[in-house]
Design a protein around this motif. Structure first.
Motif, mmCIF file in Angstrom:
data_model
loop_
_atom_site.group_PDB
_atom_site.id
_atom_site.type_symbol
_atom_site.label_atom_id
_atom_site.label_comp_id
_atom_site.label_asym_id
_atom_site.label_seq_id
_atom_site.Cartn_x
_atom_site.Cartn_y
_atom_site.Cartn_z
ATOM 1 N N TYR A 37 0.852 -1.195 0.000
ATOM 2 C CA TYR A 37 0.000 0.000 0.000
ATOM 3 C C TYR A 37 0.882 1.236 0.000
ATOM 4 O O TYR A 37 1.870 1.309 0.736
ATOM 5 N N ARG A 38 0.519 2.213 -0.823
ATOM 6 C CA ARG A 38 1.284 3.452 -0.925
ATOM 7 C C ARG A 38 0.389 4.634 -0.596
ATOM 8 O O ARG A 38 -0.647 4.838 -1.217
ATOM 9 N N ASP A 39 0.816 5.424 0.397
ATOM 10 C CA ASP A 39 0.115 6.649 0.784
ATOM 11 C C ASP A 39 0.949 7.818 0.271
ATOM 12 O O ASP A 39 1.969 8.172 0.858
ATOM 13 N N GLU A 40 0.519 8.402 -0.861
ATOM 14 C CA GLU A 40 1.329 9.394 -1.573
ATOM 15 C C GLU A 40 1.231 10.800 -0.982
ATOM 16 O O GLU A 40 0.171 11.259 -0.620
ATOM 17 N N ASP A 41 2.382 11.457 -0.908
ATOM 18 C CA ASP A 41 2.440 12.881 -0.582
ATOM 19 C C ASP A 41 3.525 13.453 -1.487
ATOM 20 O O ASP A 41 4.631 12.903 -1.567
ATOM 21 N N LYS A 61 7.808 26.647 1.223
ATOM 22 C CA LYS A 61 7.109 27.844 1.696
ATOM 23 C C LYS A 61 6.243 28.450 0.588
ATOM 24 O O LYS A 61 5.123 28.898 0.833
ATOM 25 N N ASN A 62 6.767 28.418 -0.655
ATOM 26 C CA ASN A 62 6.049 29.023 -1.792
ATOM 27 C C ASN A 62 4.937 28.143 -2.349
ATOM 28 O O ASN A 62 3.977 28.657 -2.921
ATOM 29 N N LYS A 63 5.057 26.817 -2.192
ATOM 30 C CA LYS A 63 4.130 25.900 -2.874
ATOM 31 C C LYS A 63 3.100 25.226 -1.960
ATOM 32 O O LYS A 63 2.197 24.560 -2.445
ATOM 33 N N THR A 64 3.264 25.342 -0.648
ATOM 34 C CA THR A 64 2.350 24.631 0.257
ATOM 35 C C THR A 64 1.786 25.577 1.313
ATOM 36 O O THR A 64 2.343 26.643 1.577
ATOM 37 N N ASN A 70 3.377 22.068 7.054
ATOM 38 C CA ASN A 70 3.945 21.472 8.270
ATOM 39 C C ASN A 70 4.554 20.102 7.995
ATOM 40 O O ASN A 70 5.632 19.781 8.504
ATOM 41 N N ARG A 71 3.833 19.288 7.196
ATOM 42 C CA ARG A 71 4.351 17.953 6.848
ATOM 43 C C ARG A 71 5.665 18.068 6.089
ATOM 44 O O ARG A 71 6.629 17.372 6.404
ATOM 45 N N TRP A 72 5.714 18.952 5.100
ATOM 46 C CA TRP A 72 6.902 19.048 4.258
ATOM 47 C C TRP A 72 8.097 19.657 4.998
ATOM 48 O O TRP A 72 9.237 19.230 4.780
ATOM 49 N N ILE A 76 11.646 17.608 5.356
ATOM 50 C CA ILE A 76 12.938 18.221 5.018
ATOM 51 C C ILE A 76 13.910 18.092 6.188
ATOM 52 O O ILE A 76 15.075 17.727 6.009
ATOM 53 N N SER A 77 13.415 18.355 7.385
ATOM 54 C CA SER A 77 14.246 18.264 8.574
ATOM 55 C C SER A 77 14.591 16.809 8.914
ATOM 56 O O SER A 77 15.758 16.469 9.120
ATOM 57 N N LYS A 78 13.581 15.957 8.950
ATOM 58 C CA LYS A 78 13.760 14.563 9.370
ATOM 59 C C LYS A 78 14.644 13.769 8.422
ATOM 60 O O LYS A 78 15.489 12.985 8.840
ATOM 61 N N TYR A 79 14.443 13.949 7.102
ATOM 62 C CA TYR A 79 15.158 13.154 6.100
ATOM 63 C C TYR A 79 16.312 13.919 5.461
ATOM 64 O O TYR A 79 16.915 13.442 4.513
ATOM 65 N N LYS A 80 16.597 15.145 5.991
ATOM 66 C CA LYS A 80 17.700 15.974 5.482
ATOM 67 C C LYS A 80 17.611 16.129 3.964
ATOM 68 O O LYS A 80 18.579 15.896 3.239
#
Length: 196
Positions: A37-41, A61-64, A70-72, A76-80
Protein backbone atom coordinates in the motif's frame (compact mmCIF):
# COMPACT_ATOMS: atom_id res chain seq x y z
CA UNK A 1 12.76 -7.41 -21.61
CA UNK A 2 12.05 -7.68 -17.90
CA UNK A 3 13.22 -5.00 -15.48
CA UNK A 4 13.82 -6.91 -12.25
CA UNK A 5 14.25 -5.74 -8.67
CA UNK A 6 17.98 -5.96 -7.93
CA UNK A 7 18.14 -3.56 -4.97
CA UNK A 8 15.40 -2.87 -2.39
CA UNK A 9 14.82 0.64 -3.85
CA UNK A 10 13.92 -0.89 -7.24
CA UNK A 11 10.58 -1.93 -5.75
CA UNK A 12 9.39 1.67 -5.39
CA UNK A 13 10.64 3.27 -8.64
CA UNK A 14 8.73 4.22 -10.66
CA UNK A 15 6.32 5.06 -7.80
CA UNK A 16 3.75 2.31 -7.23
CA UNK A 17 -0.02 2.67 -7.50
CA UNK A 18 -2.00 3.10 -4.28
CA UNK A 19 -2.41 -0.70 -4.10
CA UNK A 20 0.07 -3.12 -5.68
CA UNK A 21 0.52 -6.85 -5.23
CA UNK A 22 3.45 -9.27 -5.39
CA UNK A 23 2.26 -12.37 -7.24
CA UNK A 24 4.27 -15.18 -8.87
CA UNK A 25 7.53 -13.24 -8.95
CA UNK A 26 5.98 -10.05 -10.32
CA UNK A 27 4.75 -6.71 -8.94
CA UNK A 28 1.27 -6.27 -10.40
CA UNK A 29 -2.17 -4.70 -9.98
CA UNK A 30 -3.78 -8.15 -9.84
CA UNK A 31 -4.97 -8.96 -6.30
CA UNK A 32 -3.19 -11.65 -4.31
CA UNK A 33 -1.93 -12.19 -0.76
CA UNK A 34 1.16 -9.93 -0.70
CA UNK A 35 -0.21 -6.35 -0.58
CA UNK A 36 1.87 -3.18 -0.97
CA UNK A 37 0.00 0.00 0.00
CA UNK A 38 1.28 3.45 -0.92
CA UNK A 39 0.11 6.65 0.78
CA UNK A 40 1.33 9.39 -1.57
CA UNK A 41 2.44 12.88 -0.58
CA UNK A 42 4.21 15.02 -3.19
CA UNK A 43 5.42 18.47 -4.14
CA UNK A 44 5.93 19.48 -7.80
CA UNK A 45 8.15 22.28 -9.14
CA UNK A 46 8.95 23.72 -12.55
CA UNK A 47 12.38 25.13 -13.46
CA UNK A 48 10.91 28.61 -12.82
CA UNK A 49 9.84 27.52 -9.30
CA UNK A 50 13.36 26.22 -8.65
CA UNK A 51 15.03 29.46 -9.82
CA UNK A 52 12.57 31.57 -7.83
CA UNK A 53 12.88 29.49 -4.65
CA UNK A 54 16.57 28.42 -4.81
CA UNK A 55 16.18 25.97 -1.90
CA UNK A 56 13.73 23.20 -1.01
CA UNK A 57 12.80 25.08 2.17
CA UNK A 58 11.77 28.15 0.14
CA UNK A 59 10.04 25.98 -2.45
CA UNK A 60 7.96 24.40 0.34
CA UNK A 61 7.11 27.84 1.70
CA UNK A 62 6.05 29.02 -1.79
CA UNK A 63 4.13 25.90 -2.87
CA UNK A 64 2.35 24.63 0.26
CA UNK A 65 0.06 25.89 3.00
CA UNK A 66 -1.37 24.69 6.32
CA UNK A 67 -0.92 21.04 7.23
CA UNK A 68 0.89 20.24 3.97
CA UNK A 69 3.46 22.94 4.78
CA UNK A 70 3.95 21.47 8.27
CA UNK A 71 4.35 17.95 6.85
CA UNK A 72 6.90 19.05 4.26
CA UNK A 73 9.00 21.12 6.67
CA UNK A 74 9.04 18.03 8.88
CA UNK A 75 10.15 15.78 5.95
CA UNK A 76 12.94 18.22 5.02
CA UNK A 77 14.25 18.26 8.57
CA UNK A 78 13.76 14.56 9.37
CA UNK A 79 15.16 13.15 6.10
CA UNK A 80 17.70 15.97 5.48
CA UNK A 81 16.18 16.69 2.07
CA UNK A 82 17.50 19.27 -0.35
CA UNK A 83 17.80 20.05 -4.02
CA UNK A 84 21.47 19.28 -4.62
CA UNK A 85 23.56 21.69 -6.76
CA UNK A 86 23.91 19.09 -9.56
CA UNK A 87 20.12 18.55 -9.51
CA UNK A 88 19.54 22.31 -9.65
CA UNK A 89 21.89 22.58 -12.64
CA UNK A 90 20.32 19.58 -14.41
CA UNK A 91 16.80 20.97 -13.97
CA UNK A 92 17.89 24.24 -15.59
CA UNK A 93 19.77 22.52 -18.44
CA UNK A 94 16.97 20.11 -19.35
CA UNK A 95 13.84 22.06 -18.35
CA UNK A 96 12.84 19.13 -16.11
CA UNK A 97 9.85 19.26 -13.79
CA UNK A 98 10.83 17.82 -10.42
CA UNK A 99 8.38 15.89 -8.26
CA UNK A 100 9.46 14.89 -4.77
CA UNK A 101 7.40 12.08 -3.27
CA UNK A 102 7.42 11.53 0.50
CA UNK A 103 5.31 8.39 0.62
CA UNK A 104 4.23 6.06 3.37
CA UNK A 105 4.64 2.43 2.27
CA UNK A 106 2.99 -0.55 3.97
CA UNK A 107 4.25 -3.99 2.93
CA UNK A 108 2.09 -6.63 4.59
CA UNK A 109 2.00 -4.67 7.87
CA UNK A 110 5.58 -3.35 7.81
CA UNK A 111 5.24 0.41 7.51
CA UNK A 112 7.78 3.14 6.76
CA UNK A 113 8.52 6.22 4.72
CA UNK A 114 10.34 6.58 1.41
CA UNK A 115 11.40 9.71 -0.47
CA UNK A 116 11.72 9.60 -4.26
CA UNK A 117 12.82 12.34 -6.64
CA UNK A 118 11.44 12.26 -10.18
CA UNK A 119 12.83 14.48 -12.95
CA UNK A 120 10.47 14.58 -15.94
CA UNK A 121 11.08 16.03 -19.41
CA UNK A 122 8.92 15.93 -22.54
CA UNK A 123 10.00 17.01 -26.01
CA UNK A 124 10.81 16.21 -29.60
CA UNK A 125 14.59 16.83 -29.61
CA UNK A 126 17.31 14.19 -29.38
CA UNK A 127 16.47 12.37 -26.17
CA UNK A 128 19.92 10.71 -25.93
CA UNK A 129 21.49 14.11 -25.19
CA UNK A 130 18.99 14.63 -22.34
CA UNK A 131 19.63 11.13 -20.99
CA UNK A 132 23.37 11.89 -20.85
CA UNK A 133 22.68 15.09 -18.90
CA UNK A 134 20.31 13.27 -16.50
CA UNK A 135 23.00 10.69 -15.73
CA UNK A 136 24.91 13.44 -13.88
CA UNK A 137 22.36 13.26 -11.02
CA UNK A 138 23.00 9.48 -10.64
CA UNK A 139 19.42 8.27 -11.01
CA UNK A 140 18.79 4.60 -10.31
CA UNK A 141 16.24 4.39 -13.15
CA UNK A 142 15.49 6.35 -16.32
CA UNK A 143 12.30 5.50 -18.23
CA UNK A 144 11.93 6.73 -21.82
CA UNK A 145 8.48 6.57 -23.43
CA UNK A 146 8.36 7.30 -27.16
CA UNK A 147 5.24 8.00 -29.16
CA UNK A 148 5.98 8.85 -32.83
CA UNK A 149 8.17 12.01 -32.61
CA UNK A 150 7.39 12.88 -28.97
CA UNK A 151 9.18 11.46 -25.95
CA UNK A 152 8.81 11.63 -22.19
CA UNK A 153 11.79 10.90 -19.97
CA UNK A 154 11.48 10.28 -16.24
CA UNK A 155 14.60 9.86 -14.09
CA UNK A 156 14.16 8.47 -10.57
CA UNK A 157 16.42 8.50 -7.55
CA UNK A 158 15.61 7.39 -4.03
CA UNK A 159 16.61 9.92 -1.38
CA UNK A 160 15.48 7.98 1.71
CA UNK A 161 14.07 4.60 2.82
CA UNK A 162 13.21 3.64 6.42
CA UNK A 163 15.55 0.83 7.54
CA UNK A 164 12.77 -1.52 8.67
CA UNK A 165 11.07 -1.05 5.30
CA UNK A 166 14.31 -1.72 3.45
CA UNK A 167 14.50 -5.13 5.13
CA UNK A 168 10.93 -5.95 4.04
CA UNK A 169 11.75 -4.86 0.46
CA UNK A 170 14.59 -7.40 0.22
CA UNK A 171 11.91 -10.11 0.09
CA UNK A 172 11.11 -8.96 -3.48
CA UNK A 173 14.62 -9.14 -4.94
CA UNK A 174 14.42 -10.89 -8.32
CA UNK A 175 10.75 -9.95 -8.88
CA UNK A 176 9.74 -8.42 -12.21
CA UNK A 177 8.96 -4.71 -11.79
CA UNK A 178 8.06 -3.75 -15.37
CA UNK A 179 8.59 -4.60 -19.04
CA UNK A 180 11.07 -2.67 -21.22
CA UNK A 181 11.33 -2.82 -24.98
CA UNK A 182 15.07 -2.20 -24.54
CA UNK A 183 17.10 -2.13 -21.33
CA UNK A 184 20.52 -0.47 -21.06
CA UNK A 185 22.60 -0.43 -17.88
CA UNK A 186 25.27 2.25 -17.48
CA UNK A 187 27.17 2.30 -14.18
CA UNK A 188 24.38 2.06 -11.57
CA UNK A 189 21.68 3.58 -13.81
CA UNK A 190 19.11 1.38 -15.55
CA UNK A 191 17.62 2.88 -18.72
CA UNK A 192 14.28 1.41 -19.79
CA UNK A 193 12.89 2.23 -23.25
CA UNK A 194 9.13 1.85 -23.76
CA UNK A 195 7.21 2.50 -26.98
CA UNK A 196 3.54 3.50 -26.80
Amino acid sequence: MELKIELPEDLIIPPLDEFSYACNGEITNVKCDAVIYRDEDKIIATPYDIIYSISLENLTKNKTRGRKYNRWTSYISKYKLSIEPIEFSTILKTGAIITIFADGIDINGTFGDVVIKEFKISGIKNCEEIINTLKDINPRLIVIKKESFVFTISAYKVAYIDKNLQSAMKEFLGYKRMECEKLVIKNNTRICYISS
